[in-house]
Design a protein around this motif. Structure first.
Motif, PDB file in Angstrom:
ATOM      1  N   THR A  86      -1.581   1.364   7.900  1.00  0.00           N
ATOM      2  CA  THR A  86      -0.585   2.409   8.095  1.00  0.00           C
ATOM      3  C   THR A  86       0.091   2.172   9.426  1.00  0.00           C
ATOM      4  OG1 THR A  86      -2.107   3.868   9.246  1.00  0.00           O
ATOM      5  CG2 THR A  86      -2.009   4.079   6.864  1.00  0.00           C
ATOM      6  N   LYS A  87       1.319   2.592   9.514  1.00  0.00           N
ATOM      7  CA  LYS A  87       2.088   2.384  10.733  1.00  0.00           C
ATOM      8  C   LYS A  87       2.421   3.733  11.362  1.00  0.00           C
ATOM      9  CE  LYS A  87       4.139  -1.938   9.120  1.00  0.00           C
ATOM     10  NZ  LYS A  87       5.403  -2.675   8.844  1.00  0.00           N
ATOM     11  N   GLN A  88       2.735   3.666  12.637  1.00  0.00           N
ATOM     12  CA  GLN A  88       3.012   4.871  13.381  1.00  0.00           C
ATOM     13  C   GLN A  88       4.419   5.403  13.060  1.00  0.00           C
ATOM     14  OE1 GLN A  88       2.621   4.342  17.559  1.00  0.00           O
ATOM     15  NE2 GLN A  88       2.547   6.531  18.018  1.00  0.00           N
ATOM     16  N   ASP A  89       4.531   6.738  13.048  1.00  0.00           N
ATOM     17  CA  ASP A  89       5.824   7.416  12.901  1.00  0.00           C
ATOM     18  C   ASP A  89       6.551   7.026  11.612  1.00  0.00           C
ATOM     19  OD1 ASP A  89       5.234   8.518  15.286  1.00  0.00           O
ATOM     20  OD2 ASP A  89       6.575   7.246  16.455  1.00  0.00           O
ATOM     21  N   VAL A  90       5.849   7.072  10.493  1.00  0.00           N
ATOM     22  CA  VAL A  90       6.487   6.837   9.197  1.00  0.00           C
ATOM     23  C   VAL A  90       6.213   8.026   8.283  1.00  0.00           C
ATOM     24  CG1 VAL A  90       6.415   4.319   9.316  1.00  0.00           C
ATOM     25  CG2 VAL A  90       4.468   5.564   8.367  1.00  0.00           C
ATOM     26  N   GLN A  91       7.098   8.216   7.296  1.00  0.00           N
ATOM     27  CA  GLN A  91       6.957   9.339   6.387  1.00  0.00           C
ATOM     28  C   GLN A  91       6.017   9.008   5.243  1.00  0.00           C
ATOM     29  OE1 GLN A  91      10.783  10.468   4.957  1.00  0.00           O
ATOM     30  NE2 GLN A  91      11.639  10.875   6.986  1.00  0.00           N
ATOM     31  N   VAL A  92       5.223  10.001   4.840  1.00  0.00           N
ATOM     32  CA  VAL A  92       4.451   9.915   3.608  1.00  0.00           C
ATOM     33  C   VAL A  92       5.208  10.735   2.578  1.00  0.00           C
ATOM     34  CG1 VAL A  92       2.266  10.402   2.469  1.00  0.00           C
ATOM     35  CG2 VAL A  92       2.287   9.641   4.854  1.00  0.00           C
ATOM     36  N   CYS A  93       5.828  10.042   1.601  1.00  0.00           N
ATOM     37  CA  CYS A  93       6.727  10.708   0.665  1.00  0.00           C
ATOM     38  C   CYS A  93       6.062  11.071  -0.654  1.00  0.00           C
ATOM     39  CB  CYS A  93       7.931   9.812   0.387  1.00  0.00           C
ATOM     40  SG  CYS A  93       8.831   9.337   1.884  1.00  0.00           S
ATOM     41  N   SER A  94       5.025  10.310  -1.032  1.00  0.00           N
ATOM     42  CA  SER A  94       4.375  10.581  -2.319  1.00  0.00           C
ATOM     43  C   SER A  94       2.969  10.017  -2.306  1.00  0.00           C
ATOM     44  CB  SER A  94       5.178   9.966  -3.468  1.00  0.00           C
ATOM     45  OG  SER A  94       5.295   8.560  -3.276  1.00  0.00           O
ATOM     46  N   MET A  95       2.132  10.543  -3.207  1.00  0.00           N
ATOM     47  CA  MET A  95       0.748  10.062  -3.317  1.00  0.00           C
ATOM     48  C   MET A  95       0.316  10.070  -4.777  1.00  0.00           C
ATOM     49  SD  MET A  95      -1.318  11.854  -0.158  1.00  0.00           S
ATOM     50  CE  MET A  95      -1.155  13.490  -0.852  1.00  0.00           C
ATOM     51  N   VAL A  96      -0.546   9.104  -5.101  1.00  0.00           N
ATOM     52  CA  VAL A  96      -1.180   9.066  -6.408  1.00  0.00           C
ATOM     53  C   VAL A  96      -2.553   8.442  -6.206  1.00  0.00           C
ATOM     54  CG1 VAL A  96      -0.323   6.784  -7.073  1.00  0.00           C
ATOM     55  CG2 VAL A  96      -0.875   8.472  -8.844  1.00  0.00           C
ATOM     56  N   THR A  97      -3.506   8.814  -7.060  1.00  0.00           N
ATOM     57  CA  THR A  97      -4.857   8.294  -6.898  1.00  0.00           C
ATOM     58  C   THR A  97      -5.314   7.569  -8.152  1.00  0.00           C
ATOM     59  OG1 THR A  97      -7.144   8.875  -6.368  1.00  0.00           O
ATOM     60  CG2 THR A  97      -5.900  10.459  -7.686  1.00  0.00           C
ATOM     61  N   THR A  98      -6.098   6.540  -7.946  1.00  0.00           N
ATOM     62  CA  THR A  98      -6.804   5.849  -9.027  1.00  0.00           C
ATOM     63  C   THR A  98      -8.292   6.079  -8.800  1.00  0.00           C
ATOM     64  OG1 THR A  98      -7.076   3.756  -7.850  1.00  0.00           O
ATOM     65  CG2 THR A  98      -4.988   4.110  -9.013  1.00  0.00           C
ATOM     66  N   GLU A  99      -9.103   5.491  -9.658  1.00  0.00           N
ATOM     67  CA  GLU A  99     -10.542   5.669  -9.508  1.00  0.00           C
ATOM     68  C   GLU A  99     -11.037   5.087  -8.186  1.00  0.00           C
ATOM     69  OE1 GLU A  99     -14.690   4.465 -11.817  1.00  0.00           O
ATOM     70  OE2 GLU A  99     -12.754   4.237 -12.820  1.00  0.00           O
ATOM     71  N   LYS A 100     -10.371   4.033  -7.708  1.00  0.00           N
ATOM     72  CA  LYS A 100     -10.850   3.325  -6.531  1.00  0.00           C
ATOM     73  C   LYS A 100      -9.969   3.534  -5.303  1.00  0.00           C
ATOM     74  CE  LYS A 100     -12.819  -1.156  -5.319  1.00  0.00           C
ATOM     75  NZ  LYS A 100     -13.065  -2.555  -5.775  1.00  0.00           N
ATOM     76  N   PHE A 101      -8.670   3.775  -5.498  1.00  0.00           N
ATOM     77  CA  PHE A 101      -7.750   3.807  -4.367  1.00  0.00           C
ATOM     78  C   PHE A 101      -6.931   5.095  -4.340  1.00  0.00           C
ATOM     79  CE2 PHE A 101      -8.074  -0.758  -5.469  1.00  0.00           C
ATOM     80  CZ  PHE A 101      -8.671  -1.212  -4.295  1.00  0.00           C
ATOM     81  N   LEU A 102      -6.540   5.465  -3.134  1.00  0.00           N
ATOM     82  CA  LEU A 102      -5.499   6.445  -2.898  1.00  0.00           C
ATOM     83  C   LEU A 102      -4.264   5.648  -2.493  1.00  0.00           C
ATOM     84  CD1 LEU A 102      -4.259   9.238  -2.277  1.00  0.00           C
ATOM     85  CD2 LEU A 102      -5.222   9.017   0.031  1.00  0.00           C
ATOM     86  N   ILE A 103      -3.160   5.858  -3.205  1.00  0.00           N
ATOM     87  CA  ILE A 103      -1.943   5.086  -2.942  1.00  0.00           C
ATOM     88  C   ILE A 103      -0.872   6.042  -2.420  1.00  0.00           C
ATOM     89  CG2 ILE A 103      -0.192   3.575  -3.947  1.00  0.00           C
ATOM     90  CD1 ILE A 103      -2.271   2.918  -6.149  1.00  0.00           C
ATOM     91  N   THR A 104      -0.278   5.685  -1.297  1.00  0.00           N
ATOM     92  CA  THR A 104       0.748   6.520  -0.683  1.00  0.00           C
ATOM     93  C   THR A 104       2.076   5.768  -0.663  1.00  0.00           C
ATOM     94  OG1 THR A 104       0.202   5.714   1.542  1.00  0.00           O
ATOM     95  CG2 THR A 104      -0.940   7.681   0.777  1.00  0.00           C
ATOM     96  N   GLY A 105       3.147   6.508  -0.958  1.00  0.00           N
ATOM     97  CA  GLY A 105       4.485   5.941  -0.891  1.00  0.00           C
ATOM     98  C   GLY A 105       5.174   6.385   0.387  1.00  0.00           C
ATOM     99  N   MET A 106       5.651   5.393   1.174  1.00  0.00           N
ATOM    100  CA  MET A 106       6.332   5.683   2.430  1.00  0.00           C
ATOM    101  C   MET A 106       7.725   5.067   2.400  1.00  0.00           C
ATOM    102  SD  MET A 106       3.123   5.333   5.075  1.00  0.00           S
ATOM    103  CE  MET A 106       2.376   3.916   4.285  1.00  0.00           C
ATOM    104  N   VAL A 107       8.434   5.098   3.477  1.00  0.00           N
ATOM    105  CA  VAL A 107       9.789   4.556   3.531  1.00  0.00           C
ATOM    106  C   VAL A 107       9.710   3.030   3.467  1.00  0.00           C
ATOM    107  CG1 VAL A 107      11.908   4.403   4.864  1.00  0.00           C
ATOM    108  CG2 VAL A 107      10.581   6.530   4.880  1.00  0.00           C
ATOM    109  N   GLY A 108      10.132   2.469   2.321  1.00  0.00           N
ATOM    110  CA  GLY A 108      10.133   1.020   2.158  1.00  0.00           C
ATOM    111  C   GLY A 108       8.770   0.392   2.081  1.00  0.00           C
ATOM    112  N   GLU A 109       7.729   1.160   1.807  1.00  0.00           N
ATOM    113  CA  GLU A 109       6.375   0.594   1.830  1.00  0.00           C
ATOM    114  C   GLU A 109       5.448   1.418   0.958  1.00  0.00           C
ATOM    115  OE1 GLU A 109       3.379  -1.252   5.225  1.00  0.00           O
ATOM    116  OE2 GLU A 109       4.845   0.302   5.756  1.00  0.00           O
TER     117      GLU A 109
END
Length: 334
Positions: free
Chosen positions: A41-64
Motif C-alpha cells: 500500500t502507498k501513502q496518501d491514496v484513496q481506497v475506492c472499493s473492496m471485495v473479499t475472497t476466501e484467501k484475500f481482501l482486494i482493494t481498488g485504489m486510484v490506478g491500482e
C-alpha cells in the motif's frame, strides 16, 4: 466475521471483530511465500472499493488494485493490548496483564517470556503483587489471587455478587486491585470495597460519588482512590473521607505519589523545632542557676546553631529555605 470499512482520502482499512480495529500503516509489505506474491500500500491514496475472497481482501485504489492476505490481517488483530504492567524489583520480573485475558511474566534482564497465566474470561484491567501473591482484576467481574509458586489461581472473588457492593447499572467489571499484608482493595463497576485477605469477606463498602473506580491503593494505613469522578479520594479503612482533591478531568485512570522530599522536609522542620526548644531550655536553666555573661549565651547559641546545620545539612540548596533564620528563631523562642 469481520466488518470492513475504508476511507476515501487515505489507505485506511479497518477490520472490526467485536471491538478490535486494524489500521494499516502508511507503508506495509505482506509476503506470501507459498504464492510468491507481494502486496503493497502507498501513502496518501484513496481506497475506492473492496471485495473479499476466501484467501484475500482486494482493494481498488486510484490506478491500482492491491491484495491483502487475510492471514496477515487476522494475525495483526490477535496482538493484545497491554492494560497493566507491574515490576517486581526483588526478582527482576515484569508482569503484563493483557487484552487476551492472559498474564505474561517476563525476565526483564533477559527479556524472556517465563510464564503465561490463564484463568480470566475477559481482558485484564489491573495487576498488583505482594511477595509471592499476585492479584488480577478483570472485565469478567473476577478478582483472582495467584500464588506465584503454583500454576493455577488459588482464590477468586466476585464483588458484584455482594449486595452491599454491587452496582448493576455500572456492570460487574473490576478496574483496580491492591494488596496489603491483611487486606485486599478493589473497585470498578461495583463499589470500592475493602476485603479481608484471608477470609475474603467484605469489611467496608466505600460510599463514594463515582461512576466507576479505575485506581485504588494503600498508603500509610489509609486508602487513596479515583475513577469516573471529579475528585481523588483519601479515606480510612472505615470509609471516612479525609480529603477529596478536585480534578479537572472527568475520569482518573492512574495516580502516583512521591514521598521525597516531603518526609525529609517534615523531619527537618521537626528537628528545627527541637533545636529551638533546646536553646530556650538551656537559656532558662543557666540564667536561673548561674549568672553567666550575656556574651557567653550568644556564643553558646552560635555553636548550637552551627552543630544543627552541620548534622542536618539539606541535600538540595533550595531546601535551605525550610530552616528558620536565626533572628526569627530567637524571636519565636522569646
Amino acid at each position: 466475521m469481520e466488518l470492513l470499512t475504508s476511507t476515501q482520502k487515505f489507505t485506511l482499512l479497518s477490520a472490526v471483530p467485536l471491538n478490535l480495529v486494524l489500521k494499516s500503516q502508511s507503508t506495509l509489505q505482506l509476503h506470501n511465500q507459498d504464492d510468491g506474491l507481494e502486496y503493497c500500500t502507498k501513502q496518501d491514496v484513496q481506497v475506492c472499493s473492496m471485495v473479499t475472497t476466501e484467501k484475500f481482501l482486494i482493494t481498488g485504489m486510484v490506478g491500482e488494485i492491491v491484495g491483502w492476505n487475510w492471514k496477515n490481517i487476522k494475525d495483526a488483530l490477535e496482538k493484545p493490548d497491554v492494560n497493566s504492567l507491574i515490576f517486581d524489583k526483588t526478582k527482576g520480573l515484569l508482569y503484563a496483564g493483557c487484552g487476551d485475558n492472559k498474564i505474561y511474566v517476563f525476565n526483564l534482564e533477559s527479556r524472556q517470556l517465563l510464564r503465561t497465566m490463564e484463568g480470566h474470561e475477559d481482558f485484564i484491567h489491573c495487576l498488583h503483587n505482594l511477595g509471592n501473591i499476585l492479584a488480577s482484576a478483570s472485565e469478567d467481574g473476577l478478582v483472582k489471587l495467584w500464588d506465584l509458586r503454583q500454576k493455577e489461581p488459588t482464590k477468586s472473588l466476585q464483588p458484584h455478587l455482594k449486595q452491599e457492593v454491587a452496582r448493576p447499572a455500572l456492570g460487574k467489571w473490576v478496574g483496580t486491585v491492591a494488596l496489603s499484608e491483611d487486606w485486599l482493595l478493589c473497585g470498578g463497576g461495583p463499589r470500592l470495597s475493602l476485603w479481608h485477605l484471608r477470609t475474603l469477606d467484605v469489611t467496608t463498602a466505600f460510599n463514594l460519588d463515582d461512576n466507576g473506580i479505575h485506581v485504588a491503593m494503600f498508603y500509610d494505613d489509609r486508602v487513596m482512590a479515583g475513577g469516573a469522578s471529579p475528585h481523588f479520594y483519601h479515606l480510612n479503612y472505615s470509609g471516612d473521607v479525609y480529603a477529596q482533591v478536585p480534578s479537572s478531568s472527568t475520569t482518573i485512570y492512574s495516580a502516583v505519589y512521591q514521598e521525597f522530599p516531603h518526609k525529609r522536609i517534615t523531619k527537618e522542620l521537626k528537628l528545627s523545632s527541637y533545636y529551638l526548644r533546646l536553646v530556650n531550655a538551656l537559656r532558662m536553666i543557666l540564667t536561673s542557676v548561674w549568672s553567666f555573661p550575656k556574651a557567653w549565651f550568644v556564643k553558646l547559641e552560635e555553636h548550637l546553631e552551627l552543630a544543627h546545620h552541620l548534622i542536618w545539612k539539606p541535600r538540595h540548596p533550595e531546601s535551605r529555605a525550610h530552616h528558620p533564620p536565626r533572628d526569627g528563631a530567637n524571636t519565636q523562642c522569646q
